[in-house]
Write a protein that holds these residues in place. Sequence first.
Motif, PDB file in Angstrom:
ATOM      1  N   ASN A 101     -12.270 -17.050 -86.736  1.00  0.00           N
ATOM      2  CA  ASN A 101     -11.976 -17.696 -88.046  1.00  0.00           C
ATOM      3  C   ASN A 101     -10.459 -17.641 -88.116  1.00  0.00           C
ATOM      4  O   ASN A 101      -9.732 -18.648 -88.335  1.00  0.00           O
ATOM      5  CB  ASN A 101     -12.614 -17.258 -89.063  1.00  0.00           C
ATOM      6  N   SER A 108     -17.590 -15.633 -79.204  1.00  0.00           N
ATOM      7  CA  SER A 108     -18.265 -14.968 -80.292  1.00  0.00           C
ATOM      8  C   SER A 108     -18.926 -13.784 -79.552  1.00  0.00           C
ATOM      9  O   SER A 108     -19.504 -13.095 -80.223  1.00  0.00           O
ATOM     10  CB  SER A 108     -19.490 -16.045 -80.847  1.00  0.00           C
ATOM     11  N   GLU A 110     -16.490 -12.151 -86.002  1.00  0.00           N
ATOM     12  CA  GLU A 110     -16.339 -13.713 -86.516  1.00  0.00           C
ATOM     13  C   GLU A 110     -15.325 -13.848 -87.291  1.00  0.00           C
ATOM     14  O   GLU A 110     -14.445 -14.867 -87.398  1.00  0.00           O
ATOM     15  CB  GLU A 110     -17.721 -13.817 -87.424  1.00  0.00           C
ATOM     16  N   ASP A 111     -14.896 -12.933 -88.155  1.00  0.00           N
ATOM     17  CA  ASP A 111     -13.642 -13.067 -88.970  1.00  0.00           C
ATOM     18  C   ASP A 111     -12.386 -13.221 -88.290  1.00  0.00           C
ATOM     19  O   ASP A 111     -11.451 -14.068 -88.446  1.00  0.00           O
ATOM     20  CB  ASP A 111     -13.485 -11.874 -89.919  1.00  0.00           C
TER      21      ASP A 111
END
Lengths: 331, 253
Positions: free
Chosen positions: A149, A140, A145-146
């Motif tokens: 994910n 991170s 973040e996307d």
Amino acid sequence: MTALQQDDAGLRAWLGARAALWQQIAERIGRLGRGRRHTVDDVNQAVQGYRALAHDLSMARRVLPDSRITRYLEASYRQAHILLTRPAHRLLGDLVQILRDDVPAITRDLRGQILAVVTLFVASALAGAWLISTYPELASIFLPEDAINNVESGKLWTEHMLSVVPSAWLSIRIFTNNIVVACFAAIFGVIFGLGTFYFMVTNGLMVGALFAFTAHHGLGLRLFEFTAAHGPVELTTICLAGAVGVSLGESLVRPALETRRASFQAAVVRGAKYILMCTLLLAVCGFIEGYVSPDPTFPLWSRLVIGWAWWLIAMTFVTGRCWRARPAAAP
Amino acid sequence: MSSDPIEAPDPDLRIESVTGVDVTLPIAGLGGRSYAFIIDWHIRLIGGLAWFFVAQWIAKRSFNVRTQDTAFDLWVVLPAFVIYFLYHPVLEIVMGGRTPGKRMAGVRIVMRDGSPPGVGPLLIRNVFRLLDSLPFVYVVGLISCFATRQQVRVGDLAAGTLLVYDETPARESVTRLVTQGTAAGLTAAQTEFIDDLVARWPALDPVVRMNLARQALLQFESAAPPVSIATLSEAQTLERLKALLRPAPASAQ
């Protein structure tokens, strides 16, 4: 001269005689400034007008200091000076000269800086890869973040790019982004080279972290496949721009000319030519990244061929080997 | 054509010419620079927004383009960004170191030797705008202007350019000065003084302009008694000043 100072009527007679001439000269200079197709006579007349203005200005400064007439003559004289010292318009010729002669010479000049930046970038990438493969939870720090994910759910953020954005638009966006990155890599060198240093380290860490994180989730090959066609030249070009940044910093730390400013300006002029070349290389990279990289119909081998063939072509271009004649001396 | 500039102690650029007559270019300070920038910023902002809204209206009305379509990005968003971000480099190149804002502020870009800038320096200057605009509202550029003697931003330092004042007095006003005031027998300098006073009359403080006008009339209208000048109204005073500027009759010339 003394007569003029003592006799205002004489001065007025002189002004009256010259005012019409100044108007003619101003009109001639204005015409010469607007167009580009002029005869030798036009230019000769402008030069004569420039001399006449110099003569009258010299007299006006002595007879009428700080007057409106003197200010007017100064402005007209400045305009004539600017017009006559204007550089010639030869944009295409200059561009060819930069690419054919200057860029290879600059590459030779910046060999040390290029080697240092590439080493720094590779070392940073390796460090980033080691860091994330050892501590994946630190991803991170480097990745949005996307993207994390997506990768954790077994998908690359690059998949289905073409179904969202068409190639032309994608190319423009990528090209613009790459140009801004290359410009920043270079101009951050203003901070005595440290800006470029941190910029290259950060980007190296990110690239290494990206590959390590996707590899950790079994997507490393797919990311490699995506970057194979455009990555080699794109990363090399960013390193070349970084070398320009280092040279800017070096010009401030160790000025080669009599002042830091002169040294810096010389480094900027040299660097700008190199950044121009980087822009052209990145334009092609943007095209490849928009049309080839996200298209799943291109197999890995074809991407590798495109990527490395383009890299070889780019390097012959950067080193001047693609031109028949030997490059000229360093600019 | 010109040799290296000689930097005067005051913030002016003096350039030697082959004619032997030097040219002095007053360097624009933070005020002139900011004034030009603010005008340009408004022009490009309004230009970009105007394109965005008009093109959006046309695209939706005539071509049934939706905001999520790529055509919308290509024909509406992209040109608006191009207008906003390429305003300075394109106009500075086309207008020889000026923009509409610079023209209104009476400033222009020149090289350090006083020559007009070529395409290369103008592009370098604009690429360094990326740095000057950091972290927001041109903080780096402003600090650089405060810190440098010639009040230049980093882009100017890199490109070797300067922003100088370049205003030309109106040609008509100069031609006027040659003939004006001859009827009253004024010298060229006296004529210029009266001409300036008349031109600036509406902008000057009434007390100040009346004082100046009375002094001028006392000095230049030798026949008029001081008492009569002191009793003149504003309109009469202005009329008397204008009378001083009248050219001599044709027969007298």
